[in-house]
Design an enzyme around this catalytic site. Structure first.
Site, mmCIF file in Angstrom:
data_model
loop_
_atom_site.group_PDB
_atom_site.id
_atom_site.type_symbol
_atom_site.label_atom_id
_atom_site.label_comp_id
_atom_site.label_asym_id
_atom_site.label_seq_id
_atom_site.Cartn_x
_atom_site.Cartn_y
_atom_site.Cartn_z
ATOM 1 N N HIS A 183 -27.695 -11.885 -49.741
ATOM 2 C CA HIS A 183 -27.990 -11.388 -48.396
ATOM 3 C C HIS A 183 -26.713 -10.803 -47.815
ATOM 4 O O HIS A 183 -25.991 -11.459 -47.062
ATOM 5 C CB HIS A 183 -28.510 -12.536 -47.527
ATOM 6 C CG HIS A 183 -29.037 -12.100 -46.194
ATOM 7 N ND1 HIS A 183 -30.082 -12.727 -45.562
ATOM 8 C CD2 HIS A 183 -28.655 -11.103 -45.349
ATOM 9 C CE1 HIS A 183 -30.316 -12.155 -44.401
ATOM 10 N NE2 HIS A 183 -29.453 -11.161 -44.256
ATOM 11 N N GLU A 218 -31.684 -9.397 -49.754
ATOM 12 C CA GLU A 218 -32.210 -9.609 -48.411
ATOM 13 C C GLU A 218 -31.329 -8.911 -47.382
ATOM 14 O O GLU A 218 -30.115 -8.783 -47.574
ATOM 15 C CB GLU A 218 -32.223 -11.098 -48.066
ATOM 16 C CG GLU A 218 -33.046 -11.964 -48.973
ATOM 17 C CD GLU A 218 -33.007 -13.428 -48.563
ATOM 18 O OE1 GLU A 218 -33.909 -14.170 -48.975
ATOM 19 O OE2 GLU A 218 -32.076 -13.824 -47.827
ATOM 20 N N HIS A 221 -35.623 -20.955 -46.616
ATOM 21 C CA HIS A 221 -34.781 -21.392 -45.502
ATOM 22 C C HIS A 221 -34.909 -22.904 -45.306
ATOM 23 O O HIS A 221 -35.952 -23.407 -44.900
ATOM 24 C CB HIS A 221 -35.084 -20.675 -44.181
ATOM 25 C CG HIS A 221 -33.879 -20.648 -43.278
ATOM 26 N ND1 HIS A 221 -32.967 -19.617 -43.281
ATOM 27 C CD2 HIS A 221 -33.411 -21.537 -42.382
ATOM 28 C CE1 HIS A 221 -32.001 -19.857 -42.405
ATOM 29 N NE2 HIS A 221 -32.251 -21.028 -41.861
#
Length: 237
Positions: free
Chosen positions: A43, A70, A190
């Site tokens: 990410h 991401e 997450h």
């Protein structure tokens, strides 16, 4: 079997805290794949405080499983993804100064924007996923954008599950059921961990992939990376 994609941002955070190239991000990605992980996630954020844009380029030739990138689709991120052409791009509505991802997309308000971005990625052969909260309206909105998958934002589940609230899974189960009905693939991520991953997986029909970074790296400090990857794979069977 649900695929395990290891998010290696925390390895880059540790490297950046000291400078140099230890621990080596590319080597860690190679190792987790060798240990059985079916994907690698990064990410990159605009300030490059953990994964750098160049890391993403360097990883392209070394990730032989699935490569998931991401981020918030600002122009520099889009240019990077179109250059690297990973297996999957996951769109996350991060503010520039966000410490970590903290909300899913409002897929209705941002429908036109998301549709345009997704069309660009899909025309380049990149599978698309949208980070969403477990709200049925947002799932339906995601379908309207043309995305291939959604990624369920699981922080609320992880928090409530840690407090003993087993009913925290219910909105996620409903979101997955609707996604399956309307032809959307289901990913999740997450705050998923060894403590909660089996319960989560067992209650999410059609769960294709989980992306786990912070917990996996933290658990590996005590148990070892290879062992932890194997433990996740066992729980995801």
């Amino acid at each position: 079997m649900t695929k395990l994609s290891v998010n290696i941002n925390k390895i880059a955070t540790l490297r950046n805290s000291r400078g140099g190239n230890t621990p080596n991000v590319v080597q860690f990605a190679k190792d987790v794949q060798r240990f059985g992980a079916e994907g690698v996630t990064v990410h990159p954020r605009p300030d490059e405080r953990h994964i750098k844009y160049q890391d993403t380029r360097d990883l392209k030739s070394e990730v032989y499983t699935e490569f998931n990138v991401e981020g918030n689709p600002i122009q520099s991120f889009m240019d990077l993804v179109l250059e690297v052409k990973p297996t999957q791009v996951t769109l996350v509505p991060d503010a520039v100064d966000a410490l970590t991802s903290n909300a899913g997309w409002d897929t209705i308000t941002h429908k036109s924007f998301l549709t345009e971005v997704i069309s660009e990625f899909k025309s380049n052969g990149i599978r698309t996923s949208i980070f969403v909260d477990p709200e049925l309206q947002m799932i339906e909105g995601a379908k309207a954008t043309g995305t291939d998958r959604i990624e369920l934002y699981t922080e609320s589940f992880a928090h409530q599950y840690g407090l003993g609230d087993m009913k925290a899974i219910e909105p996620f189960t409903s979101a997955a059921e609707l996604s399956n009905e309307i032809g959307l693939g289901v990913n999740a991520g997450h705050d998923l961990s060894l403590d909660n991953i089996k319960f989560f997986k067992d209650h999410i029909p059609g769960l294709l992939e989980v992306s786990i970074g912070h917990a996996l790296v933290s658990e590996s400090l005590y148990l070892g990376v290879e062992n932890v990857v194997q433990m996740y794979l066992q729980k995801l069977k």
